[in-house]
Write a protein that holds these residues in place. Structure first.
Motif, PDB file in Angstrom:
ATOM      1  N   ALA A  66       0.956  -1.263  -0.015  1.00  0.00           N
ATOM      2  CA  ALA A  66      -0.120   0.041  -0.043  1.00  0.00           C
ATOM      3  C   ALA A  66       0.856   1.247  -0.021  1.00  0.00           C
ATOM      4  CB  ALA A  66      -0.924  -0.167   1.334  1.00  0.00           C
ATOM      5  N   ILE A  67       0.599   2.096  -0.741  1.00  0.00           N
ATOM      6  CA  ILE A  67       0.984   3.783  -0.686  1.00  0.00           C
ATOM      7  C   ILE A  67       0.034   4.304  -0.196  1.00  0.00           C
ATOM      8  CG2 ILE A  67       1.638   5.472  -2.060  1.00  0.00           C
ATOM      9  CD1 ILE A  67       2.399   3.799  -4.206  1.00  0.00           C
ATOM     10  N   LYS A  68       0.422   5.100   1.042  1.00  0.00           N
ATOM     11  CA  LYS A  68      -0.317   5.949   1.934  1.00  0.00           C
ATOM     12  C   LYS A  68       0.140   7.506   1.749  1.00  0.00           C
ATOM     13  CE  LYS A  68      -1.153   2.286   5.031  1.00  0.00           C
ATOM     14  NZ  LYS A  68      -0.997   1.557   6.495  1.00  0.00           N
ATOM     15  N   LEU A  69      -0.864   8.294   1.105  1.00  0.00           N
ATOM     16  CA  LEU A  69      -0.510   9.537   1.110  1.00  0.00           C
ATOM     17  C   LEU A  69      -1.209  10.499   1.920  1.00  0.00           C
ATOM     18  CD1 LEU A  69      -0.550  10.062  -2.965  1.00  0.00           C
ATOM     19  CD2 LEU A  69       1.446   9.546  -1.328  1.00  0.00           C
ATOM     20  N   ASN A  70      -0.599  11.513   2.493  1.00  0.00           N
ATOM     21  CA  ASN A  70      -1.322  12.686   3.113  1.00  0.00           C
ATOM     22  C   ASN A  70      -0.805  13.826   2.326  1.00  0.00           C
ATOM     23  OD1 ASN A  70      -2.011  14.645   4.869  1.00  0.00           O
ATOM     24  ND2 ASN A  70      -1.986  13.101   6.535  1.00  0.00           N
ATOM     25  N   VAL A  71      -1.581  14.387   2.012  1.00  0.00           N
ATOM     26  CA  VAL A  71      -1.685  15.809   1.231  1.00  0.00           C
ATOM     27  C   VAL A  71      -2.389  16.920   1.781  1.00  0.00           C
ATOM     28  CG1 VAL A  71      -1.630  17.148  -1.261  1.00  0.00           C
ATOM     29  CG2 VAL A  71      -1.411  14.503  -1.202  1.00  0.00           C
ATOM     30  N   LYS A  72      -1.550  18.020   2.188  1.00  0.00           N
ATOM     31  CA  LYS A  72      -2.279  19.164   2.908  1.00  0.00           C
ATOM     32  C   LYS A  72      -1.714  20.353   2.084  1.00  0.00           C
ATOM     33  CE  LYS A  72      -2.626  21.165   7.245  1.00  0.00           C
ATOM     34  NZ  LYS A  72      -2.201  21.294   8.517  1.00  0.00           N
ATOM     35  N   SER A  73      -2.814  21.088   1.547  1.00  0.00           N
ATOM     36  CA  SER A  73      -2.543  22.648   0.998  1.00  0.00           C
ATOM     37  C   SER A  73      -3.101  23.677   1.865  1.00  0.00           C
ATOM     38  CB  SER A  73      -3.232  22.406  -0.440  1.00  0.00           C
ATOM     39  OG  SER A  73      -3.373  23.742  -0.908  1.00  0.00           O
ATOM     40  N   GLU A  74      -2.001  24.540   1.960  1.00  0.00           N
ATOM     41  CA  GLU A  74      -2.144  25.865   2.750  1.00  0.00           C
ATOM     42  C   GLU A  74      -1.802  27.046   2.273  1.00  0.00           C
ATOM     43  OE1 GLU A  74      -0.868  24.188   7.275  1.00  0.00           O
ATOM     44  OE2 GLU A  74       0.676  24.909   5.906  1.00  0.00           O
ATOM     45  N   THR A  75      -2.636  28.330   2.626  1.00  0.00           N
ATOM     46  CA  THR A  75      -2.229  29.577   2.040  1.00  0.00           C
ATOM     47  C   THR A  75      -0.975  29.713   2.826  1.00  0.00           C
ATOM     48  OG1 THR A  75      -3.329  30.732   4.084  1.00  0.00           O
ATOM     49  CG2 THR A  75      -4.511  30.083   2.202  1.00  0.00           C
ATOM     50  N   GLU A  76      -0.425  30.967   2.140  1.00  0.00           N
ATOM     51  CA  GLU A  76       0.913  31.455   2.730  1.00  0.00           C
ATOM     52  C   GLU A  76       0.830  32.004   4.402  1.00  0.00           C
ATOM     53  OE1 GLU A  76       1.958  34.603  -0.068  1.00  0.00           O
ATOM     54  OE2 GLU A  76       2.833  33.272  -1.341  1.00  0.00           O
ATOM     55  N   THR A  77      -0.495  32.297   4.706  1.00  0.00           N
ATOM     56  CA  THR A  77      -0.514  32.516   6.072  1.00  0.00           C
ATOM     57  C   THR A  77      -0.750  31.371   7.054  1.00  0.00           C
ATOM     58  OG1 THR A  77      -2.910  33.038   5.585  1.00  0.00           O
ATOM     59  CG2 THR A  77      -1.476  34.837   5.525  1.00  0.00           C
ATOM     60  N   GLY A  78      -0.865  30.162   6.349  1.00  0.00           N
ATOM     61  CA  GLY A  78      -0.911  28.953   6.986  1.00  0.00           C
ATOM     62  C   GLY A  78      -2.558  28.430   7.235  1.00  0.00           C
TER      63      GLY A  78
END
Length: 167
Positions: A66-78
């Motif tokens: 299994a490949i487990k991915l955790n992707v998080k996208s944030e603004t420049e201010t967090g």
């Protein structure tokens, strides 16, 4: 050169067959839409990758990887824009791989086979979630494997002196 009359038997060819692939678990949270955040700037995206492999019970030469991915996208201010979690697995039939080479084979070659499908799911999910499609960079599974082995060796080394002083 003296001939003994015996010839070395050729090594059996390694066989790998993908028996199945599936999404074990998937989650996509569009926090941008939930909170009504407006973001015009380029987001910061972090991707964490974990791998897992195990022999399937009752199935000779079959393994689940299994490949487990955790992707998080944030603004420049967090501020978080979205969070994507994906656990994508494959079932493999693997033959003629020596036991000493099975672990690296499972953690490098099998994820290489699964990755294009994982990439496509992430691409489609982010696009369908209302964001520009995220095209994951190619993952160097050899480097990932080496880092994991180094981390394990360091952890074992750190635990060894502590265990020796417990006596």
């Amino acid at each position: 050169m003296a001939e003994t009359g015996e010839t070395a038997a050729p090594a059996a060819e390694v066989k790998m067959q993908v028996l199945g692939q599936f999404v074990r678990d998937m989650s996509f949270e569009n926090i941008l839409a939930q909170k009504g955040i407006k973001s015009e700037s380029r987001p910061n995206i972090s991707v964490q990758v974990a791998l897992d492999a195990k022999k399937r019970d009752g199935a000779e030469n079959q393994f689940e990887v299994a490949i487990k991915l955790n992707v998080k996208s944030e603004t420049e201010t967090g501020e978080t824009l979205f969070i994507l979690e994906l656990d994508y697995a494959g079932i493999f039939l693997i033959e003629n791989v020596p036991d000493a080479q099975m672990h690296p084979f499972l953690m490098i070659e099998c994820p290489r086979m699964l990755f294009p499908f994982t990439r496509r799911i992430v691409h489609d999910l982010t696009r369908d979630g209302g964001f520009p499609p995220l095209n994951l960079d190619t993952i160097d599974f050899v480097a990932l494997y080496r880092q994991d082995m180094q981390r394990r060796a360091e952890a074992a080394q750190a635990a060894a002196p502590a265990a020796a002083t417990v006596n």
